[in-house]
Design an enzyme around this catalytic site. Structure first.
Site, short mmCIF file in Angstrom:
data_model
loop_
_atom_site.label_atom_id
_atom_site.label_comp_id
_atom_site.label_asym_id
_atom_site.label_seq_id
_atom_site.Cartn_x
_atom_site.Cartn_y
_atom_site.Cartn_z
N ASN A 140 40.37 35.54 22.70
CA ASN A 140 40.03 35.65 24.12
C ASN A 140 41.26 35.43 25.00
O ASN A 140 42.14 34.64 24.66
CB ASN A 140 38.94 34.63 24.49
N HIS A 146 45.80 37.07 21.33
CA HIS A 146 45.84 38.30 22.13
C HIS A 146 46.42 38.05 23.52
O HIS A 146 46.25 38.89 24.42
CB HIS A 146 44.43 38.89 22.28
N GLY A 153 31.51 33.80 17.56
CA GLY A 153 31.39 34.77 18.65
C GLY A 153 32.33 35.95 18.57
O GLY A 153 32.87 36.38 19.59
N GLU A 192 24.49 37.35 16.06
CA GLU A 192 23.87 38.17 15.00
C GLU A 192 24.91 38.42 13.92
O GLU A 192 26.10 38.13 14.14
CB GLU A 192 23.41 39.52 15.59
#
Ligand code: NAD
Ligand code: APR
Length: 233
Positions: A92, A109, A175, A203
């Site tokens: 993030n 990143h 996440g 998920e």
């Protein structure tokens, strides 16, 4: 949960979703509203710098209206109380880990709160806009770009990350969809080195098959629960 001594944690956009920051590939995500090739590649920046600078200005501005959630705060508690080695790597570019209390965050990143000068290649802390072509605080050239790693560019501090993956006994992924390399390959690195691998995600991700344990649900619940387990309640 068994006793672990060397933990590597990787977070992705999903840990910030409950703070109100769009993820990339969920319904309504950033990549439904913008083309990656237009706003997250060096070619896109060369083609239309105003579009790219505006895209990141808008994301940097949006940070001022959101707060870290229970997942960010739980990881800060882990950093403060866990007696072993801990490396927190995030994909993030937001600053919610830091604002949640984490002090040592590896932004592979890059981050919205930093600007990179394409003239002198120096980085400067930045919380203003870049669209108005401000001068680099170091060399005064009007050549600042977002200090964000774009597709096709090398992520930051990969040596430090692989060193930690080779030594860890627990790798936790929180996440992230597991859609983008090299981050998507970290779980296999850890597994090859004999680590226990745990996925905490809404998920199953693209890399779920490489996790010895997966828990599905919101990060704000799962991460707090897991940190309680690791720290013994
Ligand atoms: P990749 O091939 O692993 O990308 C996988 C996914 O990213 C693709 O399925 C697609 O969804 C998207 N993608 C990548 N390049 C694209 C493009 N040119 N146009 C449209 N979609 C694209 O990614 P890659 O090209 O090998 O780049 C990986 C490098 O880029 C790594 O260094 C990674 O850390 C970095 N990166 C940075 C960001 C960021 O926004 N900071 C995002 C992703 C990747
Ligand atoms: N709790 C836990 N997980 C969540 C939540 C939540 N509340 N909301 C969404 N998720 C999960 C989704 O199920 C998905 O697997 O977070 C993941 C978000 O995936 P992406 O949108 O692909 O984001 P990320 O994995 O961080 O993307 C990787 O791709 O485009 C680049 O720069 C971008 O660094 C990013 C990289």
């Amino acid at each position: 949960m068994a006793k672990f001594e060397r933990i590597v944690i990787l977070t992705g956009a999903g840990i910030s979703a409950e703070s109100g920051i769009d993820t990339f590939r969920d319904a309504g995500g950033l990549w439904e509203k913008h083309r990656i090739e237009d706003v997250a590649t060096p070619e896109g920046f060369a083609r239309d710098p105003d579009l790219v600078l505006g895209f990141y200005d808008q994301r940097r501005e949006a940070l001022k209206g959101v707060e870290p959630n229970a997942a960010h705060k739980a990881l800060a508690r882990l950093e403060a109380e866990f007696p072993g080695d801990l490396l927190l790597v995030t994909q993030n570019v937001d600053n919610l880990h830091e604002r949640g209390g984490s002090r040592d965050v590896l932004h592979m990143h890059g981050e919205l709160s930093s600007a990179l000068c394409t003239a002198c290649e120096m980085r400067s802390p930045w919380d203003a806009t870049l669209s108005d072509r401000p001068k680099c605080p170091v060399c005064q050239a009007p050549s600042l770009r977002p200090d964000v790693v774009w597709f096709g560019e090398m992520p930051y501090r990969m040596g430090r990350i692989y060193e930690a993956l080779s030594a860890c006994d627990l790798f936790v992924s929180i996440g992230t969809s597991g859609a983008v390399y090299p981050a998507a390959g970290f779980v296999q690195e850890a597994l090859m080195n004999g680590a226990h691998t745990l996925e905490l995600n809404l998920e199953p991700s693209e890399g779920s098959r490489f996790f010895t344990e997966s828990r599905h649900g919101p990060a704000s619940v799962l991460v707090a629960q897991w940190v309680d387990e690791v720290l013994g309640g």
